[in-house]
Design a protein around this motif. Sequence first.
Motif, PDB file in Angstrom:
ATOM      1  N   MET A   1       0.841  -1.197   0.000  1.00  0.00           N
ATOM      2  CA  MET A   1       0.000   0.000   0.000  1.00  0.00           C
ATOM      3  C   MET A   1       0.879   1.251   0.000  1.00  0.00           C
ATOM      4  O   MET A   1       1.725   1.422   0.867  1.00  0.00           O
ATOM      5  N   LYS A   2       0.698   2.107  -0.995  1.00  0.00           N
ATOM      6  CA  LYS A   2       1.523   3.302  -1.156  1.00  0.00           C
ATOM      7  C   LYS A   2       0.696   4.576  -0.992  1.00  0.00           C
ATOM      8  O   LYS A   2      -0.528   4.565  -1.173  1.00  0.00           O
ATOM      9  N   ASN A   3       1.388   5.651  -0.656  1.00  0.00           N
ATOM     10  CA  ASN A   3       0.781   6.977  -0.585  1.00  0.00           C
ATOM     11  C   ASN A   3       1.069   7.701  -1.890  1.00  0.00           C
ATOM     12  O   ASN A   3       2.234   7.944  -2.220  1.00  0.00           O
ATOM     13  N   ILE A   4       0.009   8.041  -2.623  1.00  0.00           N
ATOM     14  CA  ILE A   4       0.164   8.544  -3.985  1.00  0.00           C
ATOM     15  C   ILE A   4      -0.565   9.873  -4.153  1.00  0.00           C
ATOM     16  O   ILE A   4      -1.758   9.986  -3.853  1.00  0.00           O
ATOM     17  N   ILE A   5       0.167  10.876  -4.622  1.00  0.00           N
ATOM     18  CA  ILE A   5      -0.413  12.184  -4.926  1.00  0.00           C
ATOM     19  C   ILE A   5      -0.634  12.279  -6.430  1.00  0.00           C
ATOM     20  O   ILE A   5       0.276  12.001  -7.218  1.00  0.00           O
ATOM     21  N   ILE A   6      -1.841  12.670  -6.815  1.00  0.00           N
ATOM     22  CA  ILE A   6      -2.170  12.841  -8.234  1.00  0.00           C
ATOM     23  C   ILE A   6      -2.814  14.214  -8.408  1.00  0.00           C
ATOM     24  O   ILE A   6      -3.736  14.569  -7.671  1.00  0.00           O
ATOM     25  N   HIS A  26      -4.399   1.488  -2.639  1.00  0.00           N
ATOM     26  CA  HIS A  26      -3.443   2.525  -2.263  1.00  0.00           C
ATOM     27  C   HIS A  26      -4.163   3.754  -1.705  1.00  0.00           C
ATOM     28  O   HIS A  26      -5.345   3.979  -1.977  1.00  0.00           O
ATOM     29  N   ASN A  27      -3.435   4.546  -0.930  1.00  0.00           N
ATOM     30  CA  ASN A  27      -3.949   5.824  -0.441  1.00  0.00           C
ATOM     31  C   ASN A  27      -3.685   6.897  -1.480  1.00  0.00           C
ATOM     32  O   ASN A  27      -2.561   7.016  -1.976  1.00  0.00           O
ATOM     33  N   ASN A  67       0.487  16.444   8.911  1.00  0.00           N
ATOM     34  CA  ASN A  67      -0.473  16.002   9.925  1.00  0.00           C
ATOM     35  C   ASN A  67      -1.001  14.592   9.697  1.00  0.00           C
ATOM     36  O   ASN A  67      -1.552  13.984  10.604  1.00  0.00           O
ATOM     37  N   SER A  68      -0.827  14.062   8.476  1.00  0.00           N
ATOM     38  CA  SER A  68      -1.447  12.780   8.156  1.00  0.00           C
ATOM     39  C   SER A  68      -0.453  11.748   7.642  1.00  0.00           C
ATOM     40  O   SER A  68      -0.018  10.876   8.372  1.00  0.00           O
ATOM     41  N   TRP A  69      -0.049  11.853   6.396  1.00  0.00           N
ATOM     42  CA  TRP A  69       0.717  10.789   5.772  1.00  0.00           C
ATOM     43  C   TRP A  69       2.139  10.638   6.299  1.00  0.00           C
ATOM     44  O   TRP A  69       2.616   9.539   6.505  1.00  0.00           O
ATOM     45  N   LYS A  70       2.848  11.737   6.427  1.00  0.00           N
ATOM     46  CA  LYS A  70       4.256  11.743   6.851  1.00  0.00           C
ATOM     47  C   LYS A  70       5.232  11.279   5.775  1.00  0.00           C
ATOM     48  O   LYS A  70       6.433  11.510   5.882  1.00  0.00           O
ATOM     49  N   SER A  71       4.748  10.592   4.744  1.00  0.00           N
ATOM     50  CA  SER A  71       5.628  10.140   3.657  1.00  0.00           C
ATOM     51  C   SER A  71       4.836  10.044   2.360  1.00  0.00           C
ATOM     52  O   SER A  71       3.613   9.863   2.374  1.00  0.00           O
ATOM     53  N   PRO A 115      10.607  16.838   1.399  1.00  0.00           N
ATOM     54  CA  PRO A 115      10.927  16.288   2.722  1.00  0.00           C
ATOM     55  C   PRO A 115      10.221  14.969   3.037  1.00  0.00           C
ATOM     56  O   PRO A 115      10.642  14.248   3.950  1.00  0.00           O
ATOM     57  N   TYR A 116       9.167  14.661   2.285  1.00  0.00           N
ATOM     58  CA  TYR A 116       8.368  13.452   2.552  1.00  0.00           C
ATOM     59  C   TYR A 116       8.694  12.322   1.587  1.00  0.00           C
ATOM     60  O   TYR A 116       8.189  11.208   1.735  1.00  0.00           O
ATOM     61  N   LEU A 117       9.508  12.626   0.574  1.00  0.00           N
ATOM     62  CA  LEU A 117       9.941  11.589  -0.361  1.00  0.00           C
ATOM     63  C   LEU A 117      11.129  10.845   0.241  1.00  0.00           C
ATOM     64  O   LEU A 117      11.904  11.406   1.004  1.00  0.00           O
TER      65      LEU A 117
END
Length: 225
Positions: A1-6, A26-27, A67-71, A115-117
């Motif tokens: 499960m990955k954190n993905i920004i689109i 995924h998130n 506040n949420s994902w951190k990464s 900073p989160y990558l």
Amino acid sequence: MKNIIITGTSRGIGYELALQFANAGHNVLAISRKTPQALIENPKITCLSVDLSDENEMQKVESFLSNSWKSVDIIIHNAGALLLKPFSETSQEDFENIYKVNVFGVANLTRVCIPYLQKGSHVVTISSMGGIQGSLKFAGLAAYSSSKGAVITLSELLAEEYKEKGISFNVLALGAVQTEMLQEAFPGYEAPISAKGMSDYIFDFALTGNKYYNGKVLQVSSTNP
């Protein structure tokens, strides 16, 4: 499960990608000015209304990440603004408006996310065949195509700057895709692939492409232009 920004998730490829990643478990942080109900209702998707042309709006993303994902594992810079106008009628303001979304929006969002990558993170920028040097160009797209060329160079530079940290930056230069934006610019034009069809390719590339590529531009087009 990955954190993905689109980005650019209100319609077209971005919308399809958000649902595809969420349905795969995924998130997803879906960034667009408008938020479709189908994305809001998906428990794996967080929607943020952000104007990418406004640097101050990036604070919304920074607040969410801290506040949420951190990464962040994957960023897909999909949002884009298009202007079809003869060059002689294109003002500096026109150029600035296109560059604010297509170039500065990509740079500013990436800067907030750095900073989160972490090692293994993959940043994918969606460019255009119009931004590829030597490719056949559509007349009337001076601002758009030149902006898409700019983010190609930006991605190559970032790949070099962050290679020691294990963060990969790649570009997909797309040919014509049957999206609302294409239809608005070129009514009646029939593209060879749908938004869903292209999202399938980008989905796989975002997850695995950094195993094979870094600082590269892949031309994803079955037509010329």
